[in-house]
Scaffold this active site. Structure first.
Site, PDB file in Angstrom:
ATOM      1  N   CYS A 110      29.330  51.214  30.902  1.00  0.00           N
ATOM      2  CA  CYS A 110      28.244  52.174  30.877  1.00  0.00           C
ATOM      3  C   CYS A 110      28.089  52.753  29.484  1.00  0.00           C
ATOM      4  O   CYS A 110      28.947  52.571  28.629  1.00  0.00           O
ATOM      5  CB  CYS A 110      28.483  53.299  31.888  1.00  0.00           C
ATOM      6  SG  CYS A 110      29.929  54.291  31.516  1.00  0.00           S
TER       7      CYS A 110
ATOM      8  N   CYS B 221      30.876  54.821  28.149  1.00  0.00           N
ATOM      9  CA  CYS B 221      32.055  54.093  27.668  1.00  0.00           C
ATOM     10  C   CYS B 221      31.875  53.715  26.205  1.00  0.00           C
ATOM     11  O   CYS B 221      32.796  53.846  25.394  1.00  0.00           O
ATOM     12  CB  CYS B 221      32.265  52.826  28.481  1.00  0.00           C
ATOM     13  SG  CYS B 221      32.440  53.108  30.226  1.00  0.00           S
TER      14      CYS B 221
ATOM     15  N   ASP C 247      40.663  24.452  47.839  1.00  0.00           N
ATOM     16  CA  ASP C 247      42.059  24.516  47.469  1.00  0.00           C
ATOM     17  C   ASP C 247      42.656  25.713  48.207  1.00  0.00           C
ATOM     18  O   ASP C 247      41.921  26.592  48.638  1.00  0.00           O
ATOM     19  CB  ASP C 247      42.127  24.710  45.948  1.00  0.00           C
ATOM     20  CG  ASP C 247      43.520  25.038  45.474  1.00  0.00           C
ATOM     21  OD1 ASP C 247      44.437  24.328  45.869  1.00  0.00           O
ATOM     22  OD2 ASP C 247      43.671  26.004  44.716  1.00  0.00           O
TER      23      ASP C 247
ATOM     24  N   ASP D  51      41.084  26.864  41.774  1.00  0.00           N
ATOM     25  CA  ASP D  51      41.373  27.819  40.696  1.00  0.00           C
ATOM     26  C   ASP D  51      42.412  27.312  39.720  1.00  0.00           C
ATOM     27  O   ASP D  51      42.585  27.877  38.662  1.00  0.00           O
ATOM     28  CB  ASP D  51      41.884  29.125  41.290  1.00  0.00           C
ATOM     29  CG  ASP D  51      43.301  28.987  41.790  1.00  0.00           C
ATOM     30  OD1 ASP D  51      43.576  27.982  42.455  1.00  0.00           O
ATOM     31  OD2 ASP D  51      44.134  29.853  41.495  1.00  0.00           O
TER      32      ASP D  51
ATOM     33  N   ASP E  39      43.530  21.629  39.849  1.00  0.00           N
ATOM     34  CA  ASP E  39      42.227  21.374  40.467  1.00  0.00           C
ATOM     35  C   ASP E  39      41.190  20.935  39.441  1.00  0.00           C
ATOM     36  O   ASP E  39      40.105  20.507  39.803  1.00  0.00           O
ATOM     37  CB  ASP E  39      41.688  22.653  41.137  1.00  0.00           C
ATOM     38  CG  ASP E  39      42.613  23.153  42.214  1.00  0.00           C
ATOM     39  OD1 ASP E  39      43.038  22.333  43.020  1.00  0.00           O
ATOM     40  OD2 ASP E  39      42.897  24.359  42.229  1.00  0.00           O
TER      41      ASP E  39
END
Lengths: 787, 53
Positions: free
Chosen positions: A101, A104, A507, A681, A685
């Site tokens: 934002c 920040c 997976d 992930d 894979d």
């Protein structure tokens, strides 16, 4: 609010949410009696912000609760990333996660500006990129990055991999072209409208108007059309036909015809059509690119946070953080507890590694002394020294990376729906245009310049416009809607491929499951004991200790906790650690356990497991409801895989699948004419991901898996995947509708143009109205994204 | 048609001025961080360092 009452007046935080007992810094919900902060990090950050006089931040911040919790420690050394500038100052570029934002941005910039030696600190909210310049030496980089980290933002070095260097330049060139086209089309229109309405205009005046239009139109077409001409030229050289070729030919032919009409002072010139066509298409392209860039940036952000330095052990026994690329074979690295191995190596001692990313096994493995340790595994035991066996570019990860690049080439042959339409459209329209020209010139017998007008009019009213904008408009709407749901679509053809997927291969570890140990809920454990144990566990970075903290986040940090590496934690008579450490002779069973014991009392055993994601079953069922066949393909043992398959109702499953098995399965599915969707992930894979028709990886996945994926799920939930497929299918339908609509328009417009009834005014109306209808239809792609 | 002699060049010059301004904003990287620019306008940018000195 007994807590607030116990504080001095000035210390009561000015945050509105405090009455609901939330952490005064990061906004996490607090347990009763926990003070005003959730952890020591937040307390430190709050003191830092107040000390700088920046507490206005807390009134303005719009970050989600918990995002601003400072990390326990910053391990990366940023000094090597500082770049000396020509004027003797240093500059550091950081990727800042959590910068969500405006407040920040303000906080970070002001906090850095308060440092006396900082010359400039500028954060970009859309790129999450922070540039700091200071006077002094490179070592300050660590303090400055540490300051940002202590405020609660995660920092990582900005690497060139974050965004291609040419990316910014390309974007600016496109916006510049849009600006020029918009200027040109508006000013040509000014002149053209005068010609359209001024039927009583003197021929000499009209001639001057034509020349004015040419004066503005020619440079505009030349400059603003460049992105199209380049793409068309690339397509010609590759022996293909694309939509940009149709646009280029249409625009250039219209311009040349208008020039000929200008020279012989014809009734109308068509510069307005050519320039506004360019402006409209460029606007679509700028939006399309902006949306995809946003998604790519978010992926880059995830990747940058995973990158980092390794601790190289020097001759004198100290360690120094260096980038993984600079390490050579034979170097010795210190691998901290919970750290991911970035290079292949061997250890002098037996170590425990979580190899779920490389093999899919969910239980940590004991590696014997001297056994090859694969890069990508996570150290589950104490810190150890590792001798590197291969430099980063020769290691197992790099080999896999090269394999993936080859597989990418195969996928590049996918033909998008827009290009399919172009293949049909380009030859047909150009044959019609040529026939029209020949018909009027030779058949009817008018001058060739006059015959050119209906021929080119046919080219321009067939509207490459509606057709060329039909698909990008849908993509912008759909990709934008998915982005807000946490689905990052990185590849331009991903949506189309996602829509046509008919077989989902999932997976297990890290995809269906959380991919990290979580405490198994046990009714028999006293919540108070859990709180005590979690409070002790806060002192350790060990993955199991961290899991214990996650299970009881409100536990306060304790002082006086001592960590005995490889064994556990001690605080007075309290112990938390391995069963042997706590004096348990009988083995409490396999798996991941922590034992907490108070002297003189029965020890409490905490068991951990890689839990299924809460919505895994729901997501699998939603996929099946969408007509996809689902199957589970995991490198883990049969027991765990079967349990996961049964719990989710996924159907066929296969355990102990090696990376090659996974790739073969995908290939055989493709050979059967299926369109497999692969979700995974891990490093194991990656090969299967890059071979699949379309691939998806969760945001917590390894960088290699994310790089091989078309779609990255930033959201923690798995149910966004069926949502993404629904949106993709809807987008595909809308794109087809748009193309069908554009073609239908032409059935009416082309005969009129061929017969010579179309004036520039009619062409402009046809072009604008068809584009608007196509765009309005495309906007529906982003609607009804509920769930 | 005398009016055209003034009006057409005037329109073109104004248009070109707008184009030049647009190219300048592009060159000074004002489109790089649109989200940031939107909220940056609300900051009270106190030159902190000068204050402390």
């Amino acid at each position: 609010m007994t807590v607030a009452a116990g504080l001095p007046e000035g210390l009561a935080p000015g945050q509105a949410g405090f009455s609901r007992a939330t952490c005064a810094h990061c906004g996490t919900a607090l347990a009763p009696g926990q003070g005003e902060f959730c952890c020591t990090g937040c307390s430190g950050a709050h003191a830092l912000v107040r000390g700088l006089g920046l507490d206005a931040f807390y009134r303005r911040q719009e970050t989600a609760a918990g995002t601003l919790r400072p990390p326990e420690s910053v391990s990366t050394d940023f000094a090597p990333h500082a770049v000396p500038q020509r004027d003797g100052t240093m500059q550091l570029e950081l990727m800042v996660s959590g910068l969500t934002c405006g407040a920040c941005v303000w906080l970070v910039e002001q906090a850095l500006a308060a440092e006396p030696d900082v010359l400039k600190a500028r954060a970009s909210l859309s790129a999450r990129r922070l540039t700091i310049a200071w006077r002094g030496d490179a070592a300050r980089a660590r303090d400055l990055a540490g300051l940002v980290a202590r405020l609660g933002f995660k920092v990582a070095p900005w690497s060139p991999a974050c965004l291609r260097a040419t990316e910014d330049a390309e974007g600016r060139a496109l916006i510049r072209a849009l600006g020029v086209a918009a200027f040109g089309s508006m000013n040509v229109m000014l002149v053209s409208v005068a010609v359209w309405v001024g039927s009583d205009m003197e021929p000499a005046t009209r001639h001057m108007m034509h020349w004015l239009a040419a004066l503005i139109g020619l440079p505009t077409v030349l400059v603003a059309g460049m992105p199209f001409y380049r793409s068309a030229w690339d397509a010609i050289r590759a022996g293909r036909v694309n939509m940009d070729l149709a646009v280029s030919i249409g625009v250039i032919a219209t311009t040349l015809m208008s020039l000929s009409e200008t020279l012989r002072n014809g009734d109308y010139t068509w510069f307005d059509g050519a320039t506004s066509l360019l402006a409209l298409l460029l606007a679509g392209r700028v939006l399309d690119r902006g949306m995809r860039r946003k998604a790519r940036q978010a992926v880059a952000e995830l990747l940058a946070l995973q990158e980092g330095t390794v601790a190289l052990r020097l001759a004198d026994g100290t360690t120094r953080g260096v980038p993984a690329e600079s390490v050579r074979a034979g170097d010795v690295l210190l691998v901290a507890a919970g750290e991911r191995l970035r290079l292949d190596g061997t250890a002098e001692e037996a170590v425990t590694l979580d190899t779920s990313a490389t093999t899919g096994e969910s239980l940590p493995r004991e590696m014997a002394q001297g056994e090859a340790l694969p890069a990508g595994a996570v150290n589950m035991g104490p810190a150890f020294l590792m001798t590197v066996t291969a430099a980063a570019r020769d290691g197992s990860l790099a080999q896999l990376g090269r394999l993936l690049e080859r597989a990418e080439g195969a996928r590049g042959r996918f033909v998008s729906i827009a290009d399919k339409a172009a293949r049909l459209y380009v030859p047909v329209v150009h044959v019609i245009a040529l026939a029209t020209f020949l018909g009027w010139w030779l058949g009817v017998g008018v001058a060739w310049q006059a015959a050119l007008v209906p021929a080119v009019a046919a080219l321009i009213v067939t509207c490459p416009c509606g057709l060329a904008i039909a698909v990008p408009a849908v993509q912008v709407a759909a990709v934008g809607a998915l982005f807000r749901k946490g689905v990052l679509v990185a590849s331009p053809t991903a949506l189309e491929r996602l829509a046509t997927a008919d077989h989902a291969v999932l997976d297990k570890t890290g995809t269906l499951t959380e991919g990290r140990p979580e405490l198994i809920e046990d009714e028999t454990i006293d919540p108070e004991l859990l709180r005590e144990a979690a409070a002790m566990a806060r002192a350790s970075r060990h993955p199991l200790a961290q899991a214990l903290v996650r299970a009881c986040p409100e536990a306060p940090a304790l002082s006086g906790v001592r960590e005995i590496p490889g064994k556990g934690l001690v605080r007075g008579s309290l112990r938390l650690g391995s069963p042997a450490f706590c004096g348990m002779c009988d083995d409490p069973g396999s798996g991941m356990v922590l034992v907490y014991c108070v002297a003189g009392e029965a020890p409490v055993v905490f068991r951990f497991a890689d839990r299924l994601r809460g919505d895994a079953g729901e997501a699998v069922q939603a996929l099946q409801a969408l007509g996809l066949e689902t199957e589970l393909l995991s490198g883990d043992g049969a027991g765990a895989v079967e349990a996961a398959a049964a719990a989710t109702g996924i159907g066929p499953w296969q355990a102990r699948a090696t990376p090659a098995d996974k790739a073969h399965r995908i290939e055989s599915l493709r050979a059967d004419g299926r369109h497999p969707l692969m979700v995974g992930d891990g490093i194991n894979d990656a090969a299967a991901l890059s071979l699949a028709h379309v691939s998806v990886s969760p945001g917590s996945g390894t960088d290699l898996a994310q790089a091989a994926s078309d779609v990255v799920l930033r959201a923690e939930r798995l149910t966004v995947l069926p949502l993404a497929i629904r949106v993709a299918r809807r987008a595909q339908r809308l794109a087809q509708q748009n193309i069908a609509f554009s073609l239908a328009y032409n059935v009416v417009a082309v005969p009129l143009a061929v017969l010579g009834f179309v004036t520039p005014l009619i062409a402009a109306v046809v072009m604008a109205s068809s584009s608007i209808i196509v765009i309005l239809n495309a906007l529906r792609a982003g609607k009804e994204v509920g769930a | 048609m005398n009016a055209l002699v003034f009006l057409v060049p005037a329109a073109l010059v104004l248009g070109l001025l707008g184009l030049a301004l647009f190219l300048w904003t592009l060159k000074s990287r004002q489109y790089d961080d649109l989200d940031g620019a939107a909220s940056r306008i609300l900051f009270d940018d106190i030159p902190r360092k000068d204050q402390s000195r």
